[in-house]
Design a protein around this motif. Structure first.
Motif, PDB file in Angstrom:
ATOM      1  N   ASP A 180       0.833  -1.203   0.000  1.00 56.60           N
ATOM      2  CA  ASP A 180       0.000   0.000   0.000  1.00 56.60           C
ATOM      3  C   ASP A 180       0.872   1.261   0.000  1.00 56.60           C
ATOM      4  O   ASP A 180       0.604   2.226  -0.745  1.00 56.60           O
ATOM      5  CB  ASP A 180      -0.910  -0.008   1.229  1.00 56.60           C
ATOM      6  N   SER A 181       1.936   1.256   0.807  1.00 53.78           N
ATOM      7  CA  SER A 181       2.810   2.426   0.914  1.00 53.78           C
ATOM      8  C   SER A 181       3.605   2.658  -0.369  1.00 53.78           C
ATOM      9  O   SER A 181       3.801   3.806  -0.787  1.00 53.78           O
ATOM     10  CB  SER A 181       3.760   2.264   2.105  1.00 53.78           C
ATOM     11  N   LEU A 182       4.073   1.579  -0.991  1.00 57.77           N
ATOM     12  CA  LEU A 182       4.788   1.710  -2.269  1.00 57.77           C
ATOM     13  C   LEU A 182       3.888   2.319  -3.336  1.00 57.77           C
ATOM     14  O   LEU A 182       4.311   3.193  -4.107  1.00 57.77           O
ATOM     15  CB  LEU A 182       5.301   0.343  -2.731  1.00 57.77           C
ATOM     16  N   MET A 183       2.638   1.875  -3.355  1.00 53.68           N
ATOM     17  CA  MET A 183       1.687   2.402  -4.348  1.00 53.68           C
ATOM     18  C   MET A 183       1.384   3.879  -4.084  1.00 53.68           C
ATOM     19  O   MET A 183       1.390   4.698  -5.009  1.00 53.68           O
ATOM     20  CB  MET A 183       0.401   1.573  -4.331  1.00 53.68           C
ATOM     21  N   LYS A 184       1.161   4.223  -2.802  1.00 52.35           N
ATOM     22  CA  LYS A 184       0.860   5.623  -2.480  1.00 52.35           C
ATOM     23  C   LYS A 184       2.069   6.513  -2.728  1.00 52.35           C
ATOM     24  O   LYS A 184       1.941   7.619  -3.262  1.00 52.35           O
ATOM     25  CB  LYS A 184       0.394   5.753  -1.026  1.00 52.35           C
ATOM     26  N   PHE A 225      10.345   4.560   9.224  1.00 49.89           N
ATOM     27  CA  PHE A 225       9.518   3.594   8.507  1.00 49.89           C
ATOM     28  C   PHE A 225       9.174   4.021   7.076  1.00 49.89           C
ATOM     29  O   PHE A 225       9.212   3.220   6.152  1.00 49.89           O
ATOM     30  CB  PHE A 225       8.208   3.348   9.270  1.00 49.89           C
ATOM     31  N   ALA A 226       8.846   5.303   6.894  1.00 49.82           N
ATOM     32  CA  ALA A 226       8.343   5.754   5.593  1.00 49.82           C
ATOM     33  C   ALA A 226       9.430   5.914   4.544  1.00 49.82           C
ATOM     34  O   ALA A 226       9.148   5.909   3.348  1.00 49.82           O
ATOM     35  CB  ALA A 226       7.579   7.073   5.754  1.00 49.82           C
ATOM     36  N   SER A 227      10.672   6.074   4.979  1.00 47.22           N
ATOM     37  CA  SER A 227      11.727   6.359   3.996  1.00 47.22           C
ATOM     38  C   SER A 227      11.976   5.174   3.065  1.00 47.22           C
ATOM     39  O   SER A 227      12.366   5.358   1.920  1.00 47.22           O
ATOM     40  CB  SER A 227      13.026   6.778   4.691  1.00 47.22           C
ATOM     41  N   GLY A 228      11.743   3.955   3.557  1.00 45.52           N
ATOM     42  CA  GLY A 228      11.952   2.769   2.720  1.00 45.52           C
ATOM     43  C   GLY A 228      11.098   2.777   1.469  1.00 45.52           C
ATOM     44  O   GLY A 228      11.615   2.849   0.342  1.00 45.52           O
ATOM     45  N   PRO A 229       9.759   2.706   1.625  1.00 48.63           N
ATOM     46  CA  PRO A 229       8.909   2.705   0.428  1.00 48.63           C
ATOM     47  C   PRO A 229       9.026   3.983  -0.404  1.00 48.63           C
ATOM     48  O   PRO A 229       8.922   3.934  -1.630  1.00 48.63           O
ATOM     49  CB  PRO A 229       7.489   2.538   0.991  1.00 48.63           C
ATOM     50  N   THR A 230       9.259   5.126   0.248  1.00 48.36           N
ATOM     51  CA  THR A 230       9.349   6.387  -0.501  1.00 48.36           C
ATOM     52  C   THR A 230      10.558   6.378  -1.436  1.00 48.36           C
ATOM     53  O   THR A 230      10.438   6.712  -2.623  1.00 48.36           O
ATOM     54  CB  THR A 230       9.450   7.587   0.468  1.00 48.36           C
TER      55      THR A 230
END
Length: 366
Positions: free
Chosen positions: A83-87, A106-111
């Motif tokens: 979900d985070s990768l898509m957003k 946490f957020a820096s990975g998918p971003t």
């Protein structure tokens, strides 16, 4: 060069990830007032409050860390990651960043994963002496990796690594201790002739450190020292009654850290990356009590890297029974205090923010 610059920054979960991200943004904004900034954080984490307070827009991802034991949260992690990768991909498509910067959390990975997929140049800022799994993975794709410690080539491609240090609060860079001591004495209601011990367990607090201080309050009285004790927001109600004691000053949180540092003769602290970087600049004798309950035990590794250079004392939580002997030896040994102070100052990297932004400029071809 295009008319406007779009800069995407991701970092959060703790102040140690958020404040460096904001410091980098502030320096970029000072150099490029017309640049556009967008932060990406984790929903329900402190960055969703702190970043807007600093004047920047932030978007939240539905992401969290992996627990050490089997929990429902762990079972949800793959779904949250997808979900985070898509957003993050949608955010990048709309914002069109020229560069993406990650400071951990946490957020820096998918971003940054999503940014790399879109062929956006990425820079990561690794704050610790031992990187976590996310940054090890991101480092394979990043263009530049800014680090604060030596020997990080063990974990990252050597040609990408640049030693810059960690960004710290701007107020510490201009600290003139003698000029600020009087102000600190007044603010914290201190006695000028007594040694002052500053205790820091992080913004939320550290249970083991708080228990250690409470247990040793009679001992501190025997040593004729005074305490500035930041017990943390989570523990303030439990320990605030000690504020009524003579020479004990209990705080949930200290906003004017430059004055607290100015007042301190000895500092007892956790060993998060940002704290370690600040304490190198402050240059006071320090006892690090690292948290063993963090990923990769990185606080112990941070503290050990300083202690190995005879620039601080490392006291593990498993060794807290030895604290009175260790403390009494240090408080009575002016030569040891001076040696620790001089050695830790030599490890300071006060121009970290400027140097990191210089690296960002390389990616922007400015």
């Amino acid at each position: 060069m295009k008319q406007s610059i779009n800069i995407l920054i991701s970092g959060g979960g703790t102040g140690g990830h958020i404040y460096p991200a904001i410091a980098i943004a502030n320096e970029l904004k000072a150099r490029y007032p017309d640049a556009n900034f967008l932060f990406v954080g984790a929903k329900d984490k402190m960055e969703m409050e702190k970043v807007p307070q600093a004047g920047y827009e932030i978007k939240g991802l539905w992401i969290s860390g992996i627990q050490r034991k089997l929990t429902l949260k762990n079972l949800m992690f793959p779904i949250k990651l997808i979900d985070s990768l898509m957003k993050a991909g949608r955010i990048i498509k709309k914002f069109k960043p020229d560069v993406a910067i990650g400071t951990g959390g946490f957020a820096s990975g998918p971003t940054l994963m999503a940014a790399h997929r879109k062929r956006i140049p990425t820079l990561i800022q690794e704050q610790n002496s031992f990187p976590g799994i996310t940054n090890k993975h991101l480092g394979k794709k990043a263009k530049i990796i800014c680090v604060a410690y030596d020997n990080l080539e063990r974990f990252f491609p050597a040609e990408k690594v640049v030693k810059t240090g960690n960004p710290v609060r701007a107020s510490l860079l201009s600290i003139h201790v003698k000029e600020k001591i009087k102000e600190a004495v007044k603010l914290f209601d201190l006695k000028e002739k007594k040694k002052t011990i500053l205790i820091l367990g992080g913004s939320l607090g550290a249970r083991k450190i708080n228990e250690l201080i409470e247990k040793n309050l009679p001992f501190f009285e025997e040593q004729e020292v005074q305490l500035i004790w930041q017990c943390g927001k989570l523990y303030y109600d439990q320990y605030k009654q000690h504020d009524e004691k003579k020479n004990v000053h209990v705080h949930a949180f200290i906003n004017q850290m430059d004055l607290a540092y100015a007042a301190a003769d000895i500092i007892i602290s956790r060993a998060g990356a940002s704290s370690v970087s600040e304490l190198c600049i402050v240059g006071k004798p320090t006892i690090f009590i690292p948290s063993p309950n963090v990923a990769e035990d990185h606080q112990t590794k941070n503290a050990k890297s300083i202690a190995d250079k005879h620039a601080a004392i490392l006291l593990r939580e498993s060794e807290l029974d030895t604290f009175p002997i260790l403390f009494e030896t240090l408080i009575k040994d002016e030569g040891k205090q001076e040696s620790l102070s001089e050695n830790i100052k030599e490890l300071a990297l006060p121009n970290a923010t400027n140097q990191i932004v210089n690296q960002v400029e390389k990616l922007l071809n400015l």
